[in-house]
Design a protein around this motif. Structure first.
Motif, short mmCIF file in Angstrom:
data_model
loop_
_atom_site.label_atom_id
_atom_site.label_comp_id
_atom_site.label_asym_id
_atom_site.label_seq_id
_atom_site.Cartn_x
_atom_site.Cartn_y
_atom_site.Cartn_z
N ILE A 1 86.62 -27.35 -37.77
CA ILE A 1 86.62 -26.44 -38.78
C ILE A 1 87.24 -26.49 -40.05
O ILE A 1 86.82 -26.28 -41.13
N LYS A 2 88.34 -27.01 -40.03
CA LYS A 2 89.40 -27.16 -41.11
C LYS A 2 88.89 -28.42 -41.79
O LYS A 2 88.71 -28.31 -42.89
N ARG A 3 88.26 -29.46 -41.09
CA ARG A 3 87.63 -30.64 -41.86
C ARG A 3 86.35 -30.02 -42.65
O ARG A 3 86.03 -30.42 -43.74
N ASP A 4 85.27 -29.29 -41.72
CA ASP A 4 84.02 -29.04 -42.60
C ASP A 4 83.80 -27.63 -43.05
O ASP A 4 82.84 -27.61 -43.72
N ILE A 5 84.85 -26.64 -43.07
CA ILE A 5 84.61 -25.31 -43.61
C ILE A 5 85.39 -25.08 -44.62
O ILE A 5 86.77 -25.25 -44.42
N ASP A 6 85.08 -24.69 -45.98
CA ASP A 6 85.90 -24.46 -46.94
C ASP A 6 86.56 -23.17 -46.89
O ASP A 6 87.77 -23.05 -47.38
N ALA A 7 85.75 -22.07 -46.36
CA ALA A 7 86.50 -20.95 -46.35
C ALA A 7 85.92 -20.25 -44.98
O ALA A 7 85.01 -20.10 -44.74
N MET A 8 86.74 -19.35 -44.59
CA MET A 8 86.55 -18.57 -43.13
C MET A 8 86.88 -17.27 -43.34
O MET A 8 87.98 -16.97 -43.78
N TYR A 9 85.79 -16.48 -43.01
CA TYR A 9 86.01 -14.93 -43.07
C TYR A 9 86.11 -14.34 -41.69
O TYR A 9 84.98 -14.36 -40.96
N PHE B 1 75.27 -24.30 -32.96
CA PHE B 1 74.48 -24.86 -33.73
C PHE B 1 74.87 -25.06 -35.19
O PHE B 1 75.13 -25.98 -35.85
N ASN B 2 75.59 -24.10 -35.43
CA ASN B 2 76.33 -24.13 -37.00
C ASN B 2 77.31 -25.17 -37.39
O ASN B 2 77.53 -25.72 -38.30
N LEU B 3 78.09 -25.41 -36.27
CA LEU B 3 79.22 -26.40 -36.65
C LEU B 3 78.66 -27.92 -36.56
O LEU B 3 79.32 -28.72 -37.33
N ARG B 4 77.48 -28.19 -36.10
CA ARG B 4 76.84 -29.28 -36.07
C ARG B 4 76.38 -29.47 -37.63
O ARG B 4 76.38 -30.43 -38.13
N ILE B 5 75.78 -28.40 -37.87
CA ILE B 5 75.03 -28.52 -39.37
C ILE B 5 76.31 -28.45 -40.44
O ILE B 5 76.21 -29.20 -41.35
N ALA B 6 77.37 -27.92 -39.93
CA ALA B 6 78.59 -27.78 -41.29
C ALA B 6 78.96 -29.15 -41.39
O ALA B 6 79.50 -29.61 -42.44
N LYS B 7 79.10 -29.93 -40.20
CA LYS B 7 79.57 -31.46 -40.29
C LYS B 7 78.82 -32.18 -41.33
O LYS B 7 79.19 -32.99 -42.23
N TRP B 8 77.50 -31.95 -41.05
CA TRP B 8 76.53 -32.76 -41.88
C TRP B 8 76.67 -32.16 -43.35
O TRP B 8 76.68 -32.93 -44.46
N ALA B 9 76.70 -31.03 -43.67
CA ALA B 9 76.73 -30.39 -44.78
C ALA B 9 77.88 -30.77 -45.77
O ALA B 9 77.76 -31.04 -46.83
N LYS B 10 78.99 -30.82 -44.95
CA LYS B 10 80.15 -31.31 -45.51
C LYS B 10 80.19 -32.75 -46.23
O LYS B 10 80.57 -33.07 -47.27
#
Length: 370
Positions: free
Chosen positions: A130-138, A96-105
């Motif tokens: 993930i590299k494209r859509d996520i600013d920071a990963m914890y 679910f989250n990676l689909r939302i992340a693409k749009w959010a970015k």
């Protein structure tokens, strides 16, 4: 600041609730809107949708519910746009989250991820997304940092939040707990059959098939907060079985052994130093599809983190009464138990110290104000 957090499942709800508490310490004016569960709601904020409404396990179940999932994704995007958060925080729940992340970015929202998707287990190509859509990963698993470095993606290893969740819980009085839940004096074998209906249906019957062979023990089912007792009741045929809902940590703290469905619960059981047998059985088609794309040597977090077999894993056809009985007898043996305890202590050292939620919240807040 305005925070929009998306978590799924009971474990995401637990870690999300602790992150929310930590964020509020960093940012006393924090406004939080979230997808999660009861624990996140208790931490304060505005619940959008409960994870119970969107629990689907395996490829087949996802395919059968594509229309429903698509509706949830569409609604989530609209809700984020309406809330206008300073950051969208994703917790696990990659489908679910990676689909939302693409749009959010694409909409220029800041995106941060707490608890990495298990891209190290399958479909490593998702790292590029993930590299494209996520600013920071914890990350919360020690081997994840090295994994991402292979793809030139710097991440933060913050330690595992379960260390905090377990350390911060008050100790219970065993006699009072037994009395409150009408448990006898016999040593306890805890049954953790998962939190989804599909998992419970596959696992619990096999686990309960051992009850009559271990008369010197009492079996106690750890009920998930997402399911009612009525659902479990259909599988219980014996008298020497108890059911306790939403008290898994308390139950583990007084258990002698456990039969555990693969997932976060295997790590929780290990941190409570309870000898365990890991169980996993899925829809046959889903299992064979997963087997083709998952390249891991192990399925349990305990063995993955230790990079060797510490706990026995009974997967698919191996999860039967004969094998399960033999493995349960093995972990009730004192020599085997002593070896497991030593391995569990080593595991805990690998997971880092306390403070995962606080560290993550601090990093998130500082990234927003700098």
């Amino acid at each position: 600041m305005k925070y929009y957090i998306i978590a799924g499942e009971a474990s995401g709800d637990l870690h999300g609730s602790n992150l929310m508490k930590a964020l509020k310490k960093q940012d006393t004016d924090a406004q939080i809107r979230f997808w999660g569960g009861d624990l996140m709601q208790a931490a304060g904020g505005e619940l959008v949708m409960h994870y119970k409404e969107r629990q689907f396990m395996g490829f087949i179940e996802v395919v059968l519910n594509l229309r429903k999932i698509s509706g949830h994704i569409k609604f989530c995007k609209k809700d984020i746009a309406k809330f206008k958060p300073d950051v969208v925080i994703f917790i696990d729940n990659s489908g679910f989250n990676l689909r939302i992340a693409k749009w959010a970015k694409e909409q220029n929202y800041r995106t941060q991820y707490y608890i990495s998707p298990q891209v190290w287990a399958s479909r490593a190509g998702r790292v590029e997304k993930i590299k494209r859509d996520i600013d920071a990963m914890y990350c919360i698993l020690p081997f994840e940092k090295a994994f991402y470095q292979k793809y030139n993606y710097e991440v933060n290893f913050v330690g595992h939040p379960l260390i905090d969740a377990i350390a911060d819980r008050p100790q219970i009085d065993e006699n009072e707990f037994r009395e409150a839940h009408q448990l006898g004096a016999k040593p306890i074998i805890a049954l953790l059959p998962g939190s989804r209906k599909q998992e419970i249906s596959k696992m619990l019957g096999v686990m309960l098939s051992l009850v009559d062979d271990f008369e010197d023990y009492q079996f106690v089912i750890a009920g998930a907060p997402s399911q009612d007792f009525e659902f479990y009741q259909q599988f219980i045929k014996q008298d020497n079985v108890s059911f306790i809902s939403n008290k898994t940590y308390d139950l583990l703290s007084i258990s002698n052994a456990a039969l555990v469905t693969s997932g976060t619960a295997t790590l929780e059981t290990a941190l409570y130093k309870v000898p365990q047998v890991v169980c996993y059985k899925a829809n046959a088609i889903s299992y064979h599809i997963a087997k083709r794309i998952i390249t891991l040597k192990f399925i349990s977090l305990v063995n993955l983190i230790m990079d060797r077999e510490v706990v026995t894993e009974l997967i698919q056809g191996d999860l039967n009464k004969k094998r399960l009985k033999a493995e349960l007898n093995a972990i009730l043996d004192e020599k085997k138990r002593e070896a497991l305890f030593l391995d569990y202590y080593e595991l805990e050292q690998k997971l880092g110290g306390k403070g995962a939620s606080e560290t993550t919240a601090k990093l998130i807040y500082e990234s927003l104000i700098n």
